[in-house]
Design an enzyme around this catalytic site. Structure first.
Site, PDB file in Angstrom:
ATOM      1  N   SER A  16      -8.026  -0.664  -6.712  1.00 43.43           N
ATOM      2  CA  SER A  16      -7.732  -2.072  -6.475  1.00 43.43           C
ATOM      3  C   SER A  16      -6.382  -2.402  -7.091  1.00 43.43           C
ATOM      4  CB  SER A  16      -8.816  -2.955  -7.096  1.00 43.43           C
ATOM      5  OG  SER A  16      -8.549  -4.328  -6.849  1.00 43.43           O
TER       6      SER A  16
ATOM      7  N   ASN B 147      -7.314  -3.074  -1.617  1.00 40.34           N
ATOM      8  CA  ASN B 147      -8.496  -2.512  -2.253  1.00 40.34           C
ATOM      9  C   ASN B 147      -9.157  -1.537  -1.302  1.00 40.34           C
ATOM     10  OD1 ASN B 147     -11.767  -3.006  -2.318  1.00 40.34           O
ATOM     11  ND2 ASN B 147     -10.888  -2.794  -4.360  1.00 40.34           N
TER      12      ASN B 147
ATOM     13  N   GLY C 142     -20.288  -4.476 -16.079  1.00 42.18           N
ATOM     14  CA  GLY C 142     -19.836  -4.018 -17.382  1.00 42.18           C
ATOM     15  C   GLY C 142     -18.527  -3.279 -17.357  1.00 42.18           C
ATOM     16  N   GLY C 143     -17.679  -3.550 -16.376  1.00 39.57           N
ATOM     17  CA  GLY C 143     -16.373  -2.924 -16.315  1.00 39.57           C
ATOM     18  C   GLY C 143     -15.458  -3.432 -17.417  1.00 39.57           C
ATOM     19  N   ARG C 144     -14.307  -2.810 -17.527  1.00 41.74           N
ATOM     20  CA  ARG C 144     -13.361  -3.183 -18.577  1.00 41.74           C
ATOM     21  C   ARG C 144     -12.682  -4.495 -18.188  1.00 41.74           C
ATOM     22  NH1 ARG C 144      -8.015  -2.160 -20.251  1.00 41.74           N
ATOM     23  NH2 ARG C 144      -7.849  -1.867 -22.509  1.00 41.74           N
TER      24      ARG C 144
ATOM     25  N   HIS D  61       2.356  -9.022  -8.353  1.00 42.14           N
ATOM     26  CA  HIS D  61       2.957 -10.342  -8.503  1.00 42.14           C
ATOM     27  C   HIS D  61       4.464 -10.169  -8.668  1.00 42.14           C
ATOM     28  CE1 HIS D  61      -0.798 -12.564  -8.751  1.00 42.14           C
ATOM     29  NE2 HIS D  61      -1.251 -11.691  -9.640  1.00 42.14           N
TER      30      HIS D  61
ATOM     31  N   ARG E  15     -12.782   1.038  -1.445  1.00 38.74           N
ATOM     32  CA  ARG E  15     -13.936   1.267  -2.300  1.00 38.74           C
ATOM     33  C   ARG E  15     -15.020   2.049  -1.558  1.00 38.74           C
ATOM     34  NH1 ARG E  15     -13.146  -3.949  -0.898  1.00 38.74           N
ATOM     35  NH2 ARG E  15     -14.721  -4.911   0.439  1.00 38.74           N
TER      36      ARG E  15
ATOM     37  N   HIS F  58     -13.124 -25.183  -1.752  1.00 37.69           N
ATOM     38  CA  HIS F  58     -12.901 -26.433  -2.482  1.00 37.69           C
ATOM     39  C   HIS F  58     -11.528 -27.023  -2.197  1.00 37.69           C
ATOM     40  CE1 HIS F  58     -11.126 -23.411  -5.143  1.00 37.69           C
ATOM     41  NE2 HIS F  58     -10.443 -24.377  -5.726  1.00 37.69           N
TER      42      HIS F  58
ATOM     43  N   HIS G 159      -2.319  -7.880  -2.285  1.00 38.04           N
ATOM     44  CA  HIS G 159      -3.535  -7.272  -2.828  1.00 38.04           C
ATOM     45  C   HIS G 159      -4.005  -6.194  -1.856  1.00 38.04           C
ATOM     46  CE1 HIS G 159      -8.003  -7.243  -2.184  1.00 38.04           C
ATOM     47  NE2 HIS G 159      -7.974  -6.884  -3.449  1.00 38.04           N
TER      48      HIS G 159
END
Length: 313
Positions: A93, A109, A259-261, A97, A111, A176, A107
């Site tokens: 991923s 990704n 629980g990823g970094r 910027h 997977r 939104h 972006h």
């Protein structure tokens, strides 16, 4: 299946390396710092981040391979039949910027997920895509981006590009705000109907095709002069990126819930950003044109529908 996992890991690491090398060459002065991490539940990753480069203010290109005894809620919400299965997830991923407001944020990704439980057939699928978030968009940039996306998809069927483009438009949307995050690209998930080999080939094509498509735009915009007005607008629009990633992005939610970094997951956020209370651009300005003409769902490859070129004066 585990031989296939090894092939995916090897291919994804090679794609991460190729993208990092290409971005460093494009930047000219910045280099990626590497951070290897592990998690007690299983697996880990190789995070690479470039900061304060000549062209890219921040670029993160992350490889991760995580496993666990059960899928997090963000995954089973879309696939409830997978509840109770162990999982392995492998992905690359990246978010870039740029420093110059005339260079879009981007972006990409790719997977692979594998979900298993005793006595049942393994369930696997691929996902991924890439998208573009300009601040000052011009038609030729957006058209070249979508042309590259279509060229990648054509060998896999004439319906692939329009289907995955529509999915991208629908996914990268801020309800939104009632606006698109950017000008789209490709997005897909749960891909397994083509069989493993063809699906794997397509995902590699996405990973390898991203950088040339982005570089074609960067090279045409990175030396354009800009001032405080353009920089302020860039920082303001970056706020939309933050809102989407923290509220809606499935990848961010999956990473945090599995629980990823945290530092690696949140590397997608820009280094500087600003919000203004109910700020609106002046009508008729390039800043106003971004929302009124470019951040719209449209067929960018139908030339008759392309809006007039944005004035960059």
């Amino acid at each position: 299946m585990h031989d296939r996992l090894k092939r995916v890991r090897r291919a994804f690491l090679e794609i991460q390396q190729a993208i990092c090398t290409g971005l460093e060459q494009e930047d000219g002065s910045g280099t990626f710092d590497e951070d290897r991490w592990s998690r007690p539940e299983g697996g880990g990753g190789r995070s690479r981040v470039l900061t304060e480069g000549g062209v890219f203010e921040q670029a993160g290109v992350n490889y991760s391979r995580v496993s666990g005894t059960h899928l997090p809620a963000s995954a089973t919400a879309h696939r409830p039949e997978l509840a109770g299965r162990s999982f392995q997830a492998i992905g690359v991923s990246l978010v870039v910027h740029p420093r110059n407001p005339y260079v879009p944020t981007t972006h990409c990704n790719i997977r692979f997920f594998l979900a298993e439980k005793p006595g049942a057939e393994p369930v696997w699928w691929f996902g991924g895509g890439f998208d573009l978030t300009p601040y000052y968009a011009v038609p030729e940039d957006v058209i070249s981006w979508h042309q590259a996306a279509r060229d990648i998809c054509v060998p896999y069927g004439e319906d692939v590009y329009p289907r995955y483009k529509q999915w991208c438009d629908e996914y990268f949307y801020l309800p939104h705000r009632q606006e698109q995050r950017g000008v789209g690209g490709l997005f897909f998930d749960d891909l397994n109907e083509w069989g493993f080999e063809r699906s794997f080939e397509f995902v590699r094509a996405i990973g390898n095709g991203f950088l040339p498509a982005y570089q074609a735009i960067v090279q045409g915009r990175k030396t354009m002069p800009y001032g405080e007005r353009e920089r302020d607008f860039q920082l303001y629009r970056r706020g939309r990126y933050v809102e989407f990633n923290l509220i809606y992005d499935r990848g961010t939610l999956f990473g945090l819930q599995s629980g990823g970094r945290v530092a690696s997951i949140l590397m997608s956020l820009p280094p500087l950003v600003k919000w203004g209370y109910d700020w609106q651009p002046e009508p008729g300005t390039p800043e106003a044109q971004l929302g009124s003409e470019f951040l719209q769902r449209r067929d960018w490859l139908a030339t008759a529908k392309v809006p007039p070129e944005t004035s960059l004066e």
